[in-house]
Design a protein around this motif. Structure first.
Motif, PDB file in Angstrom:
ATOM      1  N   ASP A  25       0.806  -1.220   0.000  1.00 63.42           N
ATOM      2  CA  ASP A  25       0.000   0.000   0.000  1.00 63.42           C
ATOM      3  C   ASP A  25       0.840   1.271   0.000  1.00 63.42           C
ATOM      4  O   ASP A  25       0.288   2.373  -0.039  1.00 63.42           O
ATOM      5  CB  ASP A  25      -0.931   0.011   1.220  1.00 63.42           C
ATOM      6  CG  ASP A  25      -1.989  -1.075   1.153  1.00 63.42           C
ATOM      7  OD1 ASP A  25      -2.421  -1.396   0.025  1.00 63.42           O
ATOM      8  OD2 ASP A  25      -2.378  -1.609   2.207  1.00 63.42           O
ATOM      9  N   THR A 151       1.672  12.469  -0.299  1.00 59.87           N
ATOM     10  CA  THR A 151       1.702  11.511   0.808  1.00 59.87           C
ATOM     11  C   THR A 151       2.802  11.863   1.805  1.00 59.87           C
ATOM     12  O   THR A 151       3.926  12.200   1.426  1.00 59.87           O
ATOM     13  CB  THR A 151       1.963  10.088   0.283  1.00 59.87           C
ATOM     14  OG1 THR A 151       0.937   9.725  -0.647  1.00 59.87           O
ATOM     15  CG2 THR A 151       1.973   9.072   1.418  1.00 59.87           C
ATOM     16  N   THR A 170      -6.050  13.950  10.532  1.00 59.54           N
ATOM     17  CA  THR A 170      -7.377  13.513  10.086  1.00 59.54           C
ATOM     18  C   THR A 170      -8.344  14.689  10.064  1.00 59.54           C
ATOM     19  O   THR A 170      -9.169  14.816   9.153  1.00 59.54           O
ATOM     20  CB  THR A 170      -7.913  12.402  11.001  1.00 59.54           C
ATOM     21  OG1 THR A 170      -7.020  11.278  10.962  1.00 59.54           O
ATOM     22  CG2 THR A 170      -9.293  11.940  10.548  1.00 59.54           C
ATOM     23  N   ALA A 175      -6.238  11.295   4.745  1.00 57.42           N
ATOM     24  CA  ALA A 175      -6.572   9.886   4.952  1.00 57.42           C
ATOM     25  C   ALA A 175      -5.387   9.209   5.628  1.00 57.42           C
ATOM     26  O   ALA A 175      -4.235   9.439   5.262  1.00 57.42           O
ATOM     27  CB  ALA A 175      -6.875   9.215   3.616  1.00 57.42           C
ATOM     28  N   THR A 176      -5.662   8.383   6.629  1.00 61.33           N
ATOM     29  CA  THR A 176      -4.616   7.803   7.458  1.00 61.33           C
ATOM     30  C   THR A 176      -4.606   6.288   7.341  1.00 61.33           C
ATOM     31  O   THR A 176      -5.660   5.657   7.344  1.00 61.33           O
ATOM     32  CB  THR A 176      -4.831   8.188   8.935  1.00 61.33           C
ATOM     33  OG1 THR A 176      -4.912   9.608   9.055  1.00 61.33           O
ATOM     34  CG2 THR A 176      -3.704   7.670   9.795  1.00 61.33           C
ATOM     35  N   GLU A 177      -3.409   5.725   7.251  1.00 60.54           N
ATOM     36  CA  GLU A 177      -3.270   4.270   7.205  1.00 60.54           C
ATOM     37  C   GLU A 177      -2.003   3.874   7.953  1.00 60.54           C
ATOM     38  O   GLU A 177      -0.974   4.543   7.845  1.00 60.54           O
ATOM     39  CB  GLU A 177      -3.190   3.779   5.767  1.00 60.54           C
ATOM     40  CG  GLU A 177      -3.089   2.265   5.630  1.00 60.54           C
ATOM     41  CD  GLU A 177      -3.121   1.796   4.191  1.00 60.54           C
ATOM     42  OE1 GLU A 177      -2.813   0.618   3.944  1.00 60.54           O
ATOM     43  OE2 GLU A 177      -3.434   2.620   3.303  1.00 60.54           O
ATOM     44  N   THR A 178      -2.100   2.807   8.728  1.00 62.11           N
ATOM     45  CA  THR A 178      -0.929   2.241   9.396  1.00 62.11           C
ATOM     46  C   THR A 178      -0.380   1.126   8.527  1.00 62.11           C
ATOM     47  O   THR A 178      -1.041   0.108   8.317  1.00 62.11           O
ATOM     48  CB  THR A 178      -1.293   1.690  10.786  1.00 62.11           C
ATOM     49  OG1 THR A 178      -1.831   2.749  11.593  1.00 62.11           O
ATOM     50  CG2 THR A 178      -0.074   1.111  11.486  1.00 62.11           C
ATOM     51  N   LEU A 179       0.836   1.313   8.018  1.00 60.41           N
ATOM     52  CA  LEU A 179       1.437   0.308   7.146  1.00 60.41           C
ATOM     53  C   LEU A 179       2.012  -0.857   7.943  1.00 60.41           C
ATOM     54  O   LEU A 179       1.958  -2.007   7.497  1.00 60.41           O
ATOM     55  CB  LEU A 179       2.540   0.941   6.301  1.00 60.41           C
ATOM     56  CG  LEU A 179       2.103   2.025   5.312  1.00 60.41           C
ATOM     57  CD1 LEU A 179       3.323   2.604   4.598  1.00 60.41           C
ATOM     58  CD2 LEU A 179       1.107   1.480   4.305  1.00 60.41           C
ATOM     59  N   LEU A 223       3.337   5.164   9.556  1.00 64.05           N
ATOM     60  CA  LEU A 223       2.064   5.778   9.215  1.00 64.05           C
ATOM     61  C   LEU A 223       2.122   6.434   7.837  1.00 64.05           C
ATOM     62  O   LEU A 223       3.126   7.040   7.468  1.00 64.05           O
ATOM     63  CB  LEU A 223       1.688   6.834  10.258  1.00 64.05           C
ATOM     64  CG  LEU A 223       1.557   6.354  11.703  1.00 64.05           C
ATOM     65  CD1 LEU A 223       1.233   7.530  12.617  1.00 64.05           C
ATOM     66  CD2 LEU A 223       0.494   5.270  11.826  1.00 64.05           C
ATOM     67  N   ARG A 226      -2.399  10.681   3.478  1.00 66.67           N
ATOM     68  CA  ARG A 226      -2.581  11.183   2.116  1.00 66.67           C
ATOM     69  C   ARG A 226      -3.384  12.481   2.169  1.00 66.67           C
ATOM     70  O   ARG A 226      -4.492  12.519   2.705  1.00 66.67           O
ATOM     71  CB  ARG A 226      -3.304  10.156   1.241  1.00 66.67           C
ATOM     72  CG  ARG A 226      -2.493   8.893   0.981  1.00 66.67           C
ATOM     73  CD  ARG A 226      -3.176   8.015  -0.060  1.00 66.67           C
ATOM     74  NE  ARG A 226      -2.483   6.757  -0.262  1.00 66.67           N
ATOM     75  CZ  ARG A 226      -1.478   6.573  -1.115  1.00 66.67           C
ATOM     76  NH1 ARG A 226      -1.049   7.598  -1.835  1.00 66.67           N
ATOM     77  NH2 ARG A 226      -0.918   5.384  -1.246  1.00 66.67           N
TER      78      ARG A 226
END
Length: 234
Positions: A25, A151, A170, A175-179, A223, A226
């Motif tokens: 991702d 990003t 946020t 947009a937040t994502e934990t890789l 983290l 985007r």
């Protein structure tokens, strides 16, 4: 006083985010214009250029970082003409254009005068405001530095209030994502003489919900944030 020109060798925290760059991702790196905040020895700058970034700006407050980063880029057989090194506090840095990608591994240990050294190694590990000073500045500056749709990749220590950073970005529409999440030891050996002082500060932060750790183990969250393309999030 310690030599102020020292540059921190890549740490487990830094390497954790490097590993996350290979996540399915993670954003594509080919042809991008990237900013490496707190570039240190150039770990991320080298990795980004090797992965196909068109341009990388390596930003660090430590003057020794520029020479070390450039040397490591050349040592890896990469085109140093694609690298720009800037020595400046993040608060004062004003680029000519915004970036597709920002990568950072901020210092995350709480400051105390008893173990303050004032050299390049300290600025890479220790930060004011309970270890949050650089995190807060990154959040404050991100709309200036990151292009819409761009990003931010951040190695975020659980010692420095991960939920606060996530909530702040946020709220701005990111947009937040934990890789990935990595578990590791608090680097207390580097501060052996002042271990109890540092642990006491961390325990105070944990008691107020601003730090998470178990004994001498903590986590680093890779983290990804985007930025929306426009004000309405598209």
């Amino acid at each position: 006083m310690e030599d102020p020109t020292e540059v921190l060798f890549p740490t487990d925290c830094g390497l954790s985010l490097l590993a996350a760059l290979d996540d399915d991702d993670a954003p594509g790196l080919n042809g991008i214009n990237a900013l490496d905040i707190g570039s240190g020895s150039g770990l991320y700058s080298v990795a980004l250029l090797a992965a196909g970034a068109e341009r990388v700006t390596a930003l660090d407050i430590n003057p020794a970082s520029a020479a070390q980063t450039a040397a490591n880029v050349r040592a890896n057989g990469l085109d140093a003409a694609r690298l720009t090194c800037v020595t400046s506090p993040l608060e004062e840095y004003t680029p000519d254009e915004r970036f597709d990608l920002v990568v950072t591994n901020p210092p995350h240990l709480p400051y105390d005068p008893s173990y303050a050294r004032g050299d390049g190694l300290e600025t890479a590990l220790v930060a004011h405001r309970g270890g949050r000073a650089v995190y807060d500045t990154v959040v404050d500056r991100m709309d200036t530095l990151l292009a819409p749709g761009g990003t931010l990749l951040m190695a975020h220590s659980s010692l420095a209030d991960v939920p606060r950073t996530v909530t702040q970005l946020t709220a701005r529409g990111y947009a937040t994502e934990t890789l990935a999440i990595f578990e590791m030891d608090i680097p207390l050996l580097a501060y052996a003489e002042h271990m109890e002082t540092m642990l006491a500060l961390l325990k105070e932060r944990r008691a107020t919900g601003r730090a998470e750790f178990d004994g001498s183990r903590f986590t680093v969250h890779a983290l990804m944030f985007r930025r929306p393309l426009s004000a309405d999030g598209r």
